[in-house]
Design an enzyme around this catalytic site. Structure first.
Site: not given
Ligand code: GLU
Length: 412
Positions: A102
């Site tokens: 993240k």
């Molecule tokens: N930000 C989204 C999540 O928390 C999507 C992450 C992604 O598509 O890689 O799952």
């Protein structure tokens, strides 16, 4: 409790059930890499602005690391750590061939002009382009970022490494994005909500539902559930709660928000209550689809919903989770409930790597299948082991990551 402690708490609860020894836990909770970088970009007034940017790469036993990029004033290293670990468990629960990561920048995107919105991710990429890539770590949208930010990110990364749209997902559809990616998280929430209500023997047309947050996730979840005949009696955002005991006109609200720059402010087709009232409504299903940490021990007693689906990441802290469990409120955890977004990100990455395009129907079908299978597995695990849905989801995920770590030779 800090966000990363909350994630570790949920991990440990499942690890206790699995009787995982400490040395294994240590490997599975420790981040592979944590990076903090200086992001200096030009403001429209000609001055440079300096903010901190983060990327935490949690685990890659099951594949390249995957996870969004968040712009929000509350972003700090601890929050990014928590969210990175959640991505590992999320991709494992729905069996995508990924690990978890993240990133984020602690800034309010509403304070940025469009040109500044573009310069900031470019400055971020300049600092960390070497540690992301289609086979190592693939970013995506999250709170405060969108498909345009993804396009700028990709464009900047390609200046260093050459053409490779699979470096990031959630791109605009005309720029190698997948059809259906934007709706995917909300649609996935809707899909698992329908399945869970069936298991709980609540008929869709009798499932009074309240949704906190009407952004990308909340609005698409609302639209899906409205089409599935769920009466959505309340939705909220920072401007207030909009309530109608018989069910809101969701298509009207959906277009209202698009025309009204993303906010429900000024909507007159429903009764208006204070924003914080939404959590205390007497409903069958509550869907927190905004920030993390919104249900805590301070307000858990106010919750009157029979069940909760976590569309946001980390909306319930561990103390509140225990209080709600003692009151037999069924909670479907974030790592399954909001996995629709990363699932369609995976489909986008697959399409990019094959230079091929799927139809919207195909994306929706495969999303439905992926989430439905994962839901059934988690439900079964929870019933056979007599644990909560959250602990069951973590147990399945931990088993998969542990096995992959063993096969990689990291656990001997
Ligand atoms: N930000 C989204 C999540 O928390 C999507 C992450 C992604 O598509 O890689 O799952």
């Amino acid at each position: 409790m800090r966000a990363s402690e909350a994630t570790t708490y949920y991990f440990n609860k499942a690890a206790d059930q699995l009787e995982l020894p400490d040395w294994v836990r240590k490997l599975l909770v420790t981040n592979k890499r944590e990076v903090t970088v200086q992001v200096a970009f030009e403001r429209d007034n000609g001055r440079s602005e300096t903010v901190l940017g983060y990327r935490v790469q949690h685990d890659n036993a099951r594949g390249p690391m995957k996870g969004g990029l968040r712009y929000h004033p509350a972003v700090d290293l601890d929050e990014v750590r928590a969210l990175a670990a959640l991505m590992t468990w999320k991709t494992a629960v729905v069996e995508l061939p990924y690990g978890g990561a993240k990133g984020g920048i602690g800034i309010d995107p509403k304070t940025l002009s469009k040109r500044e919105m573009e310069r900031m991710p470019r400055a971020f990429v300049d600092q960390l382009h070497e540690i992301v890539g289609p086979d190592s770590d693939i970013p995506a949208p999250d709170m405060g970022t969108n498909h345009e930010v993804m396009a700028w990110f990709r464009n900047q990364w390609e200046k260093y490494h050459g053409f490779n749209p699979a470096v990031i997902t959630g791109k605009p559809v005309e720029e190698y994005g997948a059809r259906g990616r934007e709706e995917a998280t909300g649609r996935g929430v809707g899909t698992v909500a329908v399945k869970m209500m069936k298991r709980l023997n609540i008929r869709p047309d009798q499932c009074r539902t309240a949704i906190q947050g009407f952004g990308n996730v909340g609005s698409h979840a609302g639209k899906y559930l409205h089409e599935a005949a769920f009466p959505i009696v309340a939705v909220s955002d920072l401007s207030g709660t909009y309530f109608n005991a018989k069910g809101l006109n969701i298509p009207e609200l959906f277009s209202y928000v698009i025309k009204n720059k993303g906010t429900l402010e000024g909507y007159s087709g429903a009764e208006q209550l204070p924003a914080e009232d939404l959590l205390g409504l007497d409903v069958d299903l509550l869907i927190p689809a905004a920030l993390g940490d919104v249900i805590t021990k301070e307000n858990a007693d106010r919750i009157r919903a029979k069940s909760i689906i976590e569309a946001a990441n980390g909306p319930i802290d561990p103390e509140a989770d225990e209080i709600l469990a003692a009151r037999n409120i069924t909670i479907l955890p974030d790592i399954l409930a909001n996995a629709g977004g990363v699932t369609v990100s995976y489909f986008e990455w697959v399409q990019n790597r094959q230079h091929y395009r799927w139809s919207l129907d195909r994306v929706r079908q495969e999303l439905d299948r992926t989430l439905s299978d994962a839901f059934e597995q988690v439900w079964q695990e929870s019933s056979t082991r007599n644990v909560s849905l959250r602990t069951a989801a973590f147990m399945l995920a931990i088993n998969r990551v542990q096995r992959a770590s063993e096969l990689a030779g990291w656990l001997i």
